[in-house]
Enzyme design. Structure first.
Site, mmCIF file in Angstrom:
data_model
loop_
_atom_site.group_PDB
_atom_site.id
_atom_site.type_symbol
_atom_site.label_atom_id
_atom_site.label_comp_id
_atom_site.label_asym_id
_atom_site.label_seq_id
_atom_site.Cartn_x
_atom_site.Cartn_y
_atom_site.Cartn_z
ATOM 1 N N GLU B 60 0.796 -1.225 0.000
ATOM 2 C CA GLU B 60 0.000 0.000 0.000
ATOM 3 C C GLU B 60 0.830 1.277 0.000
ATOM 4 O O GLU B 60 0.567 2.212 -0.763
ATOM 5 C CB GLU B 60 -0.963 0.023 1.189
ATOM 6 C CG GLU B 60 -2.183 -0.881 1.024
ATOM 7 C CD GLU B 60 -1.913 -2.339 1.341
ATOM 8 O OE1 GLU B 60 -0.795 -2.647 1.818
ATOM 9 O OE2 GLU B 60 -2.805 -3.180 1.125
ATOM 10 N N HIS B 129 -10.804 -4.399 9.565
ATOM 11 C CA HIS B 129 -11.402 -4.164 8.242
ATOM 12 C C HIS B 129 -12.663 -3.296 8.253
ATOM 13 O O HIS B 129 -13.329 -3.202 7.233
ATOM 14 C CB HIS B 129 -11.828 -5.493 7.608
ATOM 15 C CG HIS B 129 -10.712 -6.349 7.080
ATOM 16 N ND1 HIS B 129 -9.742 -6.899 7.867
ATOM 17 C CD2 HIS B 129 -10.432 -6.762 5.819
ATOM 18 C CE1 HIS B 129 -8.924 -7.634 7.123
ATOM 19 N NE2 HIS B 129 -9.320 -7.567 5.878
HETATM 20 C C1 TPP Z 1 -2.573 -4.464 4.209
HETATM 21 C C2 TPP Z 1 -3.580 -5.301 3.529
HETATM 22 N N1 TPP Z 1 -3.786 -5.122 2.212
HETATM 23 C C3 TPP Z 1 -4.701 -5.865 1.567
HETATM 24 C C4 TPP Z 1 -5.436 -6.788 2.245
HETATM 25 C C5 TPP Z 1 -6.503 -7.597 1.526
HETATM 26 N N2 TPP Z 1 -6.050 -8.966 1.353
HETATM 27 C C6 TPP Z 1 -6.357 -9.909 2.254
HETATM 28 S S1 TPP Z 1 -5.634 -11.350 1.921
HETATM 29 C C7 TPP Z 1 -4.891 -10.748 0.536
HETATM 30 C C8 TPP Z 1 -4.024 -11.639 -0.269
HETATM 31 C C9 TPP Z 1 -2.840 -12.103 0.497
HETATM 32 O O1 TPP Z 1 -2.176 -13.074 -0.195
HETATM 33 P P1 TPP Z 1 -1.058 -13.965 0.450
HETATM 34 O O2 TPP Z 1 -0.151 -13.130 1.284
HETATM 35 O O3 TPP Z 1 -0.430 -14.757 -0.606
HETATM 36 O O4 TPP Z 1 -1.838 -14.905 1.476
HETATM 37 P P2 TPP Z 1 -2.990 -15.965 1.157
HETATM 38 O O5 TPP Z 1 -4.280 -15.224 1.219
HETATM 39 O O6 TPP Z 1 -2.723 -16.564 -0.168
HETATM 40 O O7 TPP Z 1 -2.926 -16.964 2.261
HETATM 41 C C10 TPP Z 1 -5.230 -9.417 0.357
HETATM 42 C C11 TPP Z 1 -4.787 -8.591 -0.760
HETATM 43 C C12 TPP Z 1 -5.207 -6.925 3.625
HETATM 44 N N3 TPP Z 1 -5.911 -7.775 4.375
HETATM 45 N N4 TPP Z 1 -4.264 -6.183 4.239
#
Ligand code: TPP
Ligand code: MG
Lengths: 384, 328
Positions: B60, B129
């Site tokens: 971000e 959130h």
């Molecule tokens: C700071 C932040 N940005 C965006 C999100 C929204 N978000 C939640 S999970 C996710 C994907 C994360 O992917 P990864 O780190 O590969 O973990 P996975 O969900 O595959 O276990 C996103 C973009 C968030 N929760 N926190």
């Protein structure tokens, strides 16, 4: 009952039979628990976001089984499995999903925010990348207090792009902290495939420039994950330096329950499903003669029943009382006897206001809190 | 007029502005292939291609910072953040950089950047959130802050935001995405910043509702009229920076009572600020203390019953209005 083949377990690289069975049981529990959680979500018993780790059980169990009781585990919003693998009571995990008072976090956190102090599961966090500095902080405290503890920090492939990743790698290496970072590389950050979000896709290399060497394990294989994590933990414990482990795995379900999965093909999912860690590991145990078909089925039935009981428990647990809304914001003490707030000026001012006028010992809040302090908190007090 | 959802109105604003100006480009997590976490950017990748609609890694602070840099050097980036909670990771770039750059460099540069994000409770997304933080951005000189509540305003304000040469924090609301409303067909339909909308006229009390709370306030006003014989004037400020204080003061001078409704926290909130402004400038016109209705002073809990009492609903607004009559 099928005949046991007299093949030593090590031959397949498997641990002792009792241990292998326990691992399988843990993986089964996570799988069946999450399947039911998904059903409960569809029935609106569970709200908010629900992220399932179905497909990632070998990564979870293989890695957590390499931890000792005193070690810390920290994870993300996809952590029902982590807290279960660490020994949390399925009843309380399910109750948390239901948002009830008997939930691990008394219904405050929900699916994305599990925490079980007693079992040293130091939390699932909803902010991607937010848990890495915390993990280094646990390791800092362990080091500072000269405690024989190691921290295992799990996060996703997507999280490895967050600023906290590089910053934490550097500090953990610079200060020689006893922490292992594990990227659960499930190939996607939400709907964005690994090669579309990370310039380097050999994620194990991502820490090298910061002084954190990498290792990789097959995250679909509990034994390999266990072995690699064990070595990483040994390095943290004995050599006092961090490592980065990439566990290569796959999530079979959508990112969360509301995911149309337009970013990947069914064929790709099916291809990975052939390596379903639960099936593969169960088959291995059968081939090694550790487990018979009947035993496997019985285990599964028991697990399903266990999860049924968790659902019944969660459903019977009450919702938090509205009077609890303001509990646990602060540690009340001489400095914070209560606090003054002005929201919703209804005829009944909320307790935060009343407390300012009361003697602390009289606080209904304090008494209530003492009465509901979970057992794990006792250990916290001893240590603190 | 066309009837469309708030999210579609935002989508059409983005599309039209991208057609109008080739230097408008979008960045954000999962805005392209995934079509956006809330589907606001649906279809835009297909239409405009990867050069102009960019899926970013989860970073971000850096994507907002790149937006600031690109805005300083000729682009008009629109950065989407998945929720206002995640905007805290970009707070440094928004406050220390975007908001300050023009001022600290003596007016030499402009930062025509839009950072879009939704806020709001009610979906049981828990403490990481679900917040409503317009007050955080209201606090910052150098930013424009929009809090649109109708589909028409969502479109009109977003178009104005993109065309404006200042950094804009554009705060959408998760609950509002699915709400329908009439939107002018005119491609040049814009809504000017700093012009409040009077959603309902009334002579007895002024209710200022922020973001989703403008709708909650309008419902409360209906109840007040039907059940309590109180005619409330409901004002939706639409933008908090600049703030159309004149419209609010004129209403208070007429009604002599004011209730401010917001979803965010009470301390240092929008209402706290607005109450100070009103009493400074219209103290003699007030017949009762200004009332605030706010979200509870707690991190947002996951539990449904707790969450429901942690942000304002219509009955609390009605009570607060009635309290301005009791206080005399
Ligand atoms: C700071 C932040 N940005 C965006 C999100 C929204 N978000 C939640 S999970 C996710 C994907 C994360 O992917 P990864 O780190 O590969 O973990 P996975 O969900 O595959 O276990 C996103 C973009 C968030 N929760 N926190
Ligand atoms: Mg991932």
């Amino acid at each position: 009952m099928a005949e046991r083949v007299a093949q030593p377990a090590e031959q397949a690289g498997l641990p002792e039979p009792a241990v292998a069975l326990e691992w399988l049981g843990s993986m089964m529990l996570i799988r069946r628990f999450e399947e039911r959680a998904g059903e409960m979500y569809a029935k609106a018993k569970v709200g908010g976001f629900l992220h399932l780790a179905i497909g990632e059980e070998a990564t979870i169990v293989g890695s957590t089984r390499a931890l000792r009781d005193q070690d810390y585990l920290i994870s993300t919003y996809r952590s029902h499995g982590h807290t279960l693998a660490r020994g949390s009571d399925p009843d309380r995990v399910m109750a948390e999903l239901f948002g009830r008072v008997d939930g691990l976090c008394r219904g405050r956190g929900g699916s994305m925010h599990m925490f079980d102090r007693e079992n040293r599961f130091m939390g699932g966090y909803g902010i991607v990348g937010g848990n890495l500095p915390l993990a280094a902080g646990f390791a800092l405290a362990s080091d500072y207090l000269e405690r024989d503890e190691v921290t295992l920090c799990q996060f996703g492939d997507g999280a490895s792009n967050q600023g906290t990743f590089g910053e934490t790698m550097n500090l953990a290496a610079l200060w020689k902290l006893p922490v292992v970072f594990m990227i659960t590389n499930n190939q996607f950050g939400m709907g964005t495939a690994l090669e579309r979000h990370s310039a380097i896709t050999d994620l194990l290399r991502k820490g090298e420039g910061f002084g954190v060497p990498g290792m990789r394990c097959d995250g679909m294989d509990a034994v390999d994950t266990y072995n690699v994590t064990s070595e990483a933990l040994r390095i943290a414990r004995e050599e006092r330096r961090p490592t980065l482990v990439e566990a290569v795995t796959y999530r079979f379900r959508g990112h969360s329950m509301a995911d149309p999965e337009e970013y990947r093909t069914k064929e790709q999912v099916d291809e990975w499903r052939k390596r379903d860690p639960l099936t593969v590991f169960g088959d291995q145990l059968m081939e090694a003669g550790i487990l018979s078909e009947d035993e496997r089925e019985a285990m599964d039935r028991d697990t399903i029943e266990r999860v049924d009981r968790a659902v019944a428990f969660a459903d019977a647990s009450p919702h938090p009382s509205p009077n609890d809304l303001y509990d646990d914001i602060y540690v009340l003490g001489d400095q914070v006897r209560g606090w003054y707030s002005v929201d919703e000026r209804t005829p009944t001012p909320h307790r935060g206001e009343d407390e300012t006028a009361m003697d602390r010992a009289d606080l209904p809040h304090a008494a209530e809190h003492a009465a509901t302090t979970p057992p794990g908190d006792a250990s916290q007090r001893e240590e603190d | 007029m066309a009837v469309m959802r708030y999210r579609e109105a935002l989508n059409s604003a983005l599309r039209e502005e991208m057609e109008r100006d080739p230097n408008v480009m979008l960045m954000g997590e999962d805005i392209g292939v995934f079509n956006g976490a809330f589907k606001v950017t649906a279809g835009l990748l297909d239409e405009f291609g990867e050069k102009r609609v960019r899926d970013t890694p989860i970073s971000e602070n850096t994507i907002v910072g790149m937006g600031v840099g690109a805005a300083m050097t000729g682009l008009r980036p629109v950065v989407e953040l998945m929720t206002i909670n995640f905007s805290l990771l970009a707070m440094d770039q928004i406050v220390n950089h975007a908001a300050s750059i023009r001022y600290m460099f003596g007016g030499q540069v402009r930062v025509p950047l839009v950072v879009r994000m939704p806020q709001g409770a009610g979906h049981q997304l828990g403490p990481t959130h679900s917040h409503s933080w317009e007050a955080l951005y209201l606090h910052v000189p150098g930013l424009l802050v929009a809090v649109p509540t109708t589909a028409a305003d969502a479109k009109g304000l977003l178009k104005s935001a993109i065309r404006d040469d200042n950094p804009v924090v554009f705060i959408e609301h998760e609950y509002l995405y699915g709400q329908r409303g009439e939107v002018p067909d005119d491609e040049d339909h814009t809504v000017r910043f700093g012009e409040a909308a009077i959603r309902r006229e009334g002579s007895d009390v002024t209710i200022v509702g922020i973001s989703r709370m403008a709708l909650t306030s309008a419902r409360a006003a209906k109840t007040l009229s039907e059940e309590h014989d109180v005619e409330a004037e409901v004002i939706d400020p639409r933008t908090l920076r600049p703030l159309d204080l004149d419209t609010i003061l004129a209403s208070v001078r007429k009604t002599n009572r004011c209730v401010i409704v917001e979803e965010g926290w009470p301390h240092g909130g929008v209402g706290a600020n607005l109450a100070a402004l009103i009493q400074e400038q219209a103290f003699d016109d007030l017949d009762a203390p200004i009332q605030r209705v706010t979200g509870a002073d707690v991190p947002m809990p996951y539990s449904k019953p707790l969450e429901q009492i942690a942000f304002p609903h219509e009955p609390q607004v009605v009570d607060a209005v009635l309290a301005t009559f009791r206080d005399r």
